[in-house]
Design an enzyme around this catalytic site. Structure first.
Site, PDB file in Angstrom:
ATOM      1  N   HIS A 215      50.127  -5.768   4.308  1.00 43.43           N
ATOM      2  CA  HIS A 215      49.850  -5.378   5.694  1.00 43.43           C
ATOM      3  C   HIS A 215      50.264  -6.410   6.734  1.00 43.43           C
ATOM      4  O   HIS A 215      50.229  -6.151   7.923  1.00 43.43           O
ATOM      5  CB  HIS A 215      48.354  -5.082   5.884  1.00 43.43           C
ATOM      6  CG  HIS A 215      47.520  -6.327   6.000  1.00 43.43           C
ATOM      7  ND1 HIS A 215      47.073  -7.016   4.917  1.00 43.43           N
ATOM      8  CD2 HIS A 215      47.093  -7.019   7.087  1.00 43.43           C
ATOM      9  CE1 HIS A 215      46.385  -8.070   5.323  1.00 43.43           C
ATOM     10  NE2 HIS A 215      46.385  -8.103   6.629  1.00 43.43           N
TER      11      HIS A 215
HETATM   12  C1  UD1 Z   1      44.202  -7.887  11.553  1.00 44.15           C
HETATM   13  C2  UD1 Z   1      44.239  -9.404  11.621  1.00 44.15           C
HETATM   14  C3  UD1 Z   1      44.673  -9.953  10.257  1.00 44.15           C
HETATM   15  C4  UD1 Z   1      43.810  -9.414   9.145  1.00 44.15           C
HETATM   16  C5  UD1 Z   1      43.836  -7.889   9.196  1.00 44.15           C
HETATM   17  C6  UD1 Z   1      42.951  -7.314   8.122  1.00 44.15           C
HETATM   18  C7  UD1 Z   1      44.871 -10.271  13.860  1.00 44.15           C
HETATM   19  C8  UD1 Z   1      45.924 -10.963  14.627  1.00 44.15           C
HETATM   20  N1  UD1 Z   1      45.215  -9.911  12.597  1.00 44.15           N
HETATM   21  O1  UD1 Z   1      45.533  -7.438  11.369  1.00 44.15           O
HETATM   22  O2  UD1 Z   1      44.551 -11.362  10.277  1.00 44.15           O
HETATM   23  O3  UD1 Z   1      44.340  -9.845   7.899  1.00 44.15           O
HETATM   24  O4  UD1 Z   1      43.367  -7.476  10.489  1.00 44.15           O
HETATM   25  O5  UD1 Z   1      43.173  -5.954   7.953  1.00 44.15           O
HETATM   26  O6  UD1 Z   1      43.789 -10.056  14.373  1.00 44.15           O
HETATM   27  N2  UD1 Z   1      44.972   0.374  13.060  1.00 44.15           N
HETATM   28  C9  UD1 Z   1      44.556   1.669  12.824  1.00 44.15           C
HETATM   29  N3  UD1 Z   1      43.269   1.843  12.423  1.00 44.15           N
HETATM   30  C10 UD1 Z   1      42.392   0.802  12.255  1.00 44.15           C
HETATM   31  C11 UD1 Z   1      42.857  -0.508  12.482  1.00 44.15           C
HETATM   32  C12 UD1 Z   1      44.153  -0.700  12.880  1.00 44.15           C
HETATM   33  O7  UD1 Z   1      45.286   2.621  12.955  1.00 44.15           O
HETATM   34  O8  UD1 Z   1      41.231   1.037  11.913  1.00 44.15           O
HETATM   35  C13 UD1 Z   1      46.351   0.158  13.551  1.00 44.15           C
HETATM   36  C14 UD1 Z   1      46.303  -0.482  14.946  1.00 44.15           C
HETATM   37  O9  UD1 Z   1      46.235   0.457  15.948  1.00 44.15           O
HETATM   38  C15 UD1 Z   1      47.568  -1.291  14.958  1.00 44.15           C
HETATM   39  C16 UD1 Z   1      47.763  -1.689  13.507  1.00 44.15           C
HETATM   40  O10 UD1 Z   1      46.971  -0.810  12.721  1.00 44.15           O
HETATM   41  O11 UD1 Z   1      48.662  -0.502  15.344  1.00 44.15           O
HETATM   42  C17 UD1 Z   1      47.414  -3.123  13.265  1.00 44.15           C
HETATM   43  O12 UD1 Z   1      46.054  -3.383  13.567  1.00 44.15           O
HETATM   44  P1  UD1 Z   1      45.596  -4.783  14.222  1.00 44.15           P
HETATM   45  O13 UD1 Z   1      44.136  -4.773  14.354  1.00 44.15           O
HETATM   46  O14 UD1 Z   1      46.433  -5.086  15.403  1.00 44.15           O
HETATM   47  O15 UD1 Z   1      46.005  -5.879  13.190  1.00 44.15           O
HETATM   48  P2  UD1 Z   1      45.961  -5.931  11.602  1.00 44.15           P
HETATM   49  O16 UD1 Z   1      47.339  -5.853  11.092  1.00 44.15           O
HETATM   50  O17 UD1 Z   1      44.971  -4.990  11.016  1.00 44.15           O
END
Ligand code: UD1
Length: 366
Positions: A215
């Protein structure tokens, strides 16, 4: 004493589960010194199976505030969190704020608190990848700079802080308490009830499978890296099934990959994850937490990154760094099948990190 805990992303729910349990235990044993814990969920992870399911299953107190700041660019997300967390802190006036790990929620929580002169406890302090292109590295360096209690999970983390001259700052308490994720693994593995779906997967595969998660932005946002990793895992999966619970962002991108053999799942809850871990042959991951959990469950790990914060796992041979190079992944998989390790030396404390954290925070005037 009033503590505000700020969480937002999946790994933070696991960490706070251990600390909230320690608070509950403390309150039962010392009712005169009870701690009032208020949980603030930033909303960074908002899907049911990325968030709510962890609170229910791990019996984490329900968040009193949900700020609903999910998605958006890093600047926008962190900025919106900062504003909303500040409002909560002004209203609640806690004695201390606890933040976990290295996400945007961690940095926003620490920054909002310190500007209001509220002491910050950073759990999982001192970790470094030395890669400033990772958003997590920026978040952790800045959070360490403004926290009062720096709770390190390892001696390496303490040394990293020494190197940054953090000890020269006044009013700072650095301690190696061990890893709260180890506390969580020890406790929840005794009570883990997997879902029917995971039970039947394991009935079918036995322990003839690898567990994988991918991820990290550095892999998902780079098409060449993502296809190299997926090609490697898909080939491995012809002989030994690769089970891959997918992160929502990775899931969106997997449609562009030619995947025939990998068994892709929706994100799984903690009980399913530890059941998969207990039964698998080994782990291929770019997650920080899963590298350690592989070690807690005595499984060899292959890390799909160019560096790791958990260097002791590499030094002791429990983990191998391969980056995104498919040839390296195949080569290491061949050795993995015959690897035998001695897991008797504890690298992440004794499973009482959360209790040590609470004892330190209670000693607020020190
Ligand atoms: C975040 C953390 C990372 C951690 C990871 C665990 C930061 C910079 N990174 O990364 O260190 O390892 O969480 O999972 O804070 N999304 C969904 N549904 C959700 C959550 C996210 O669709 O429930 C989508 C978001 O809209 C976004 C993408 O997934 O487009 C990434 O989510 P984001 O929270 O930005 O960062 P992670 O990659 O999850």
């Amino acid at each position: 004493m009033k503590i505000i805990t700020i969480v937002g992303a999946r790994p933070q729910f696991i960490k706070t589960a251990a600390v909230s349990r320690a608070i509950k235990k403390h309150n039962l044993e010392h009712p005169n010194q009870a701690i009032q814990e208020i949980i603030v969920h930033t909303g960074q992870h908002y899907d049911h199976n990325m968030s709510e399911v962890f609170f229910a299953q791990m019996q984490i107190p329900h968040p009193q505030y949900n700020l609903r700041v999910g998605g958006g660019s890093h600047g926008a997300m962190t900025g919106r969190m900062l504003e909303k967390i500040e409002e909560v802190l002004l209203q609640e006036k806690p004695d201390a704020v606890i933040v976990y790990g290295d996400t945007n929620s961690t940095l926003a929580g620490a920054l909002a608190a310190v500007k209001l002169h509220i002491r910050v406890a950073h759990v999982e302090a001192g970790l470094r990848s030395f890669n400033m292109r990772m958003p997590e590295e920026i978040n952790r360096i800045l959070t360490d700079q403004i926290s009062h209690w720096l709770f390190c999970p390892t001696e390496t983390a303490v040394k990293n802080l020494e190197r940054e001259n953090i000890f020269e700052r006044k009013q700072i308490k650095v301690s190696n308490v061990g890893d709260v994720m180890y506390d969580a693994a020890l406790f929840y593995k005794q009570i883990a009830q997997p879902t029917e779906a995971i039970n039947s997967l394991i009935d079918r595969l036995g322990n003839n499978f690898y567990l994988s998660t991918v991820h990290r932005a550095e892999n998902t946002d780079n098409p060449a890296r993502l296809s190299s990793i997926m090609e490697a895992l898909d080939t491995i999966s012809q002989n030994t099934t690769v089970v891959l619970p997918s992160h929502p962002r990775t899931r969106k991108l997997l449609g562009n990959q030619n995947i025939q053999n990998i068994q892709i799942l929706e994100p799984v809850d903690y009980f399913d994850m530890i059941t998969l871990l207990s039964n698998c042959r080994g782990v291929f991951t770019d997650s920080g937490g899963l590298q350690k959990e592989a070690y807690f469950f005595h499984k060899p790990c292959v890390t799909l990154r160019d560096e790791t914060e958990w260097v002791e796992l590499i030094e002791h041979g429990f983990n191998t760094l391969v980056g995104a190079d498919k040839n390296r992944i195949w080569e290491v998989e061949t050795n993995l099948r015959n690897s035998i390790h001695d897991y008797s030396k504890p690298l992440y404390g004794e499973g009482n990190a959360a209790q040590k954290i609470i004892e330190n925070v209670l000693d607020i005037n020190q």
